[in-house]
Design an enzyme around this catalytic site. Structure first.
Site, PDB file in Angstrom:
ATOM      1  N   ARG A   9       2.923  25.477 -13.927  1.00  0.00           N
ATOM      2  CA  ARG A   9       3.327  24.444 -12.988  1.00  0.00           C
ATOM      3  C   ARG A   9       2.455  23.208 -13.262  1.00  0.00           C
ATOM      4  O   ARG A   9       1.293  23.335 -13.641  1.00  0.00           O
ATOM      5  CB  ARG A   9       3.090  24.929 -11.558  1.00  0.00           C
ATOM      6  CG  ARG A   9       3.460  23.929 -10.488  1.00  0.00           C
ATOM      7  CD  ARG A   9       2.990  24.428  -9.129  1.00  0.00           C
ATOM      8  NE  ARG A   9       3.325  23.483  -8.058  1.00  0.00           N
ATOM      9  CZ  ARG A   9       2.896  23.598  -6.807  1.00  0.00           C
ATOM     10  NH1 ARG A   9       2.104  24.609  -6.480  1.00  0.00           N
ATOM     11  NH2 ARG A   9       3.256  22.708  -5.907  1.00  0.00           N
ATOM     12  N   HIS A  10       3.017  22.032 -13.061  1.00  0.00           N
ATOM     13  CA  HIS A  10       2.268  20.787 -13.241  1.00  0.00           C
ATOM     14  C   HIS A  10       1.040  20.737 -12.316  1.00  0.00           C
ATOM     15  O   HIS A  10       0.917  21.509 -11.355  1.00  0.00           O
ATOM     16  CB  HIS A  10       3.168  19.585 -12.951  1.00  0.00           C
ATOM     17  CG  HIS A  10       3.701  19.596 -11.553  1.00  0.00           C
ATOM     18  ND1 HIS A  10       2.958  19.226 -10.461  1.00  0.00           N
ATOM     19  CD2 HIS A  10       4.901  19.982 -11.076  1.00  0.00           C
ATOM     20  CE1 HIS A  10       3.669  19.370  -9.364  1.00  0.00           C
ATOM     21  NE2 HIS A  10       4.858  19.826  -9.703  1.00  0.00           N
ATOM     22  N   GLY A  11       0.158  19.770 -12.558  1.00  0.00           N
ATOM     23  CA  GLY A  11      -1.019  19.581 -11.720  1.00  0.00           C
ATOM     24  C   GLY A  11      -0.671  19.019 -10.345  1.00  0.00           C
ATOM     25  O   GLY A  11       0.457  18.583 -10.082  1.00  0.00           O
ATOM     26  N   TRP A  15       1.685  14.238  -2.935  1.00  0.00           N
ATOM     27  CA  TRP A  15       2.582  14.913  -1.998  1.00  0.00           C
ATOM     28  C   TRP A  15       2.281  16.403  -1.898  1.00  0.00           C
ATOM     29  O   TRP A  15       2.348  16.982  -0.817  1.00  0.00           O
ATOM     30  CB  TRP A  15       4.036  14.690  -2.419  1.00  0.00           C
ATOM     31  CG  TRP A  15       4.558  13.343  -2.016  1.00  0.00           C
ATOM     32  CD1 TRP A  15       3.856  12.316  -1.458  1.00  0.00           C
ATOM     33  CD2 TRP A  15       5.905  12.874  -2.153  1.00  0.00           C
ATOM     34  NE1 TRP A  15       4.665  11.239  -1.233  1.00  0.00           N
ATOM     35  CE2 TRP A  15       5.929  11.556  -1.651  1.00  0.00           C
ATOM     36  CE3 TRP A  15       7.072  13.431  -2.645  1.00  0.00           C
ATOM     37  CZ2 TRP A  15       7.099  10.788  -1.636  1.00  0.00           C
ATOM     38  CZ3 TRP A  15       8.233  12.676  -2.632  1.00  0.00           C
ATOM     39  CH2 TRP A  15       8.247  11.371  -2.133  1.00  0.00           C
ATOM     40  N   GLY A  23      10.234  17.562  -5.332  1.00  0.00           N
ATOM     41  CA  GLY A  23      11.566  17.683  -5.899  1.00  0.00           C
ATOM     42  C   GLY A  23      11.789  16.774  -7.084  1.00  0.00           C
ATOM     43  O   GLY A  23      10.998  16.732  -8.027  1.00  0.00           O
ATOM     44  N   GLU A  83      12.630  19.780 -11.529  1.00  0.00           N
ATOM     45  CA  GLU A  83      12.530  20.479 -10.245  1.00  0.00           C
ATOM     46  C   GLU A  83      13.849  20.389  -9.479  1.00  0.00           C
ATOM     47  O   GLU A  83      14.698  19.528  -9.760  1.00  0.00           O
ATOM     48  CB  GLU A  83      11.383  19.877  -9.420  1.00  0.00           C
ATOM     49  CG  GLU A  83      11.161  20.509  -8.039  1.00  0.00           C
ATOM     50  CD  GLU A  83      10.797  21.994  -8.082  1.00  0.00           C
ATOM     51  OE1 GLU A  83      11.642  22.791  -8.536  1.00  0.00           O
ATOM     52  OE2 GLU A  83       9.693  22.342  -7.621  1.00  0.00           O
TER      53      GLU A  83
END
Length: 207
Positions: A9-11, A15, A23, A83
């Site tokens: 998963r990205h860093g 948000w 999203g 996403e």
């Protein structure tokens, strides 16, 4: 013949630090998120996957950048890894949504696939999109190891699809994928899938 996919998963983004749904909104990384990306880069320099693929969203591209620099390779983009679109909840928390529309929030909590957020992408379509993307990547890299940087909800839906777990259980079975941690998935040419590890940190927790 099989392919090992190293799913990350990205860093962290602003948000996500506030538990807001990002999203398809293109939100940048926080300082913590950039540090997580650098840790992923150091991990990649040691473990040296054969290729790197990312979602087209900037937070995934930025997370993969240190890994690409470590290997001296250019990442490949896969639109199917973006996403899920969360509709009216983009940029908001589940608690905020529940305060306004408690019945819809409760239905989502009970079955997020049958009752997605208003205006959101159908989770079944997102799961099929993401699973197709991973299968295409695997087909392009037989008997190789590939780092794939994507997103929390999409990857959880895809894991359920590939591992034959009921899709509506994705929030319970996989509560969350940690930012920039590694989940190792093996995909066979015969469409078989095996989960080898889940949420393995790139570096020890120093806290």
């Amino acid at each position: 013949m099989s392919t090992t996919l190293l799913l990350a998963r990205h860093g962290q983004t602003i948000w996500h630090a506030e538990n807001r749904y990002a999203g398809v909104s293109d939100i940048g990384l926080t300082d913590e998120g950039r540090a997580q990306a650098e840790a992923l880069g150091r991990w990649t320099a040691v473990h040296r996957p054969d290729a790197i693929w990312t979602s087209p969203l900037s937070r995934a591209i930025a997370t993969a950048d240190p890994a690409c620099r470590a290997l001296g390779i250019t990442p490949r983009r896969e639109p199917g890894l973006r996403e899920c679109d969360f509709g009216v909840v983009e940029g908001r928390t589940l608690a905020e949504f529940a305060a306004e529309v408690p019945e819809a929030a409760e239905a989502f909590r009970a079955d997020p696939v049958t009752y997605p957020f208003p205006g959101a992408e159908d989770p079944r379509e997102a799961a099929a999109r993401g699973a197709g993307a991973l299968r295409r990547i695997a087909a392009a890299h037989p008997d190789e190891r590939v780092l794939v940087v994507a997103h929390n909800t999409l990857l959880r839906l895809v894991l359920c699809t590939l591992l034959s777990i009921p899709l509506g259980e994705y929030r319970r079975v996989f509560p969350r994928l940690r930012n920039a941690a590694i989940t190792e998935l093996r995909l066979g040419k015969d469409q078989s899938a095996a989960l080898l590890s889940l949420n393995v940190p790139c570096e020890p927790d120093r806290s």
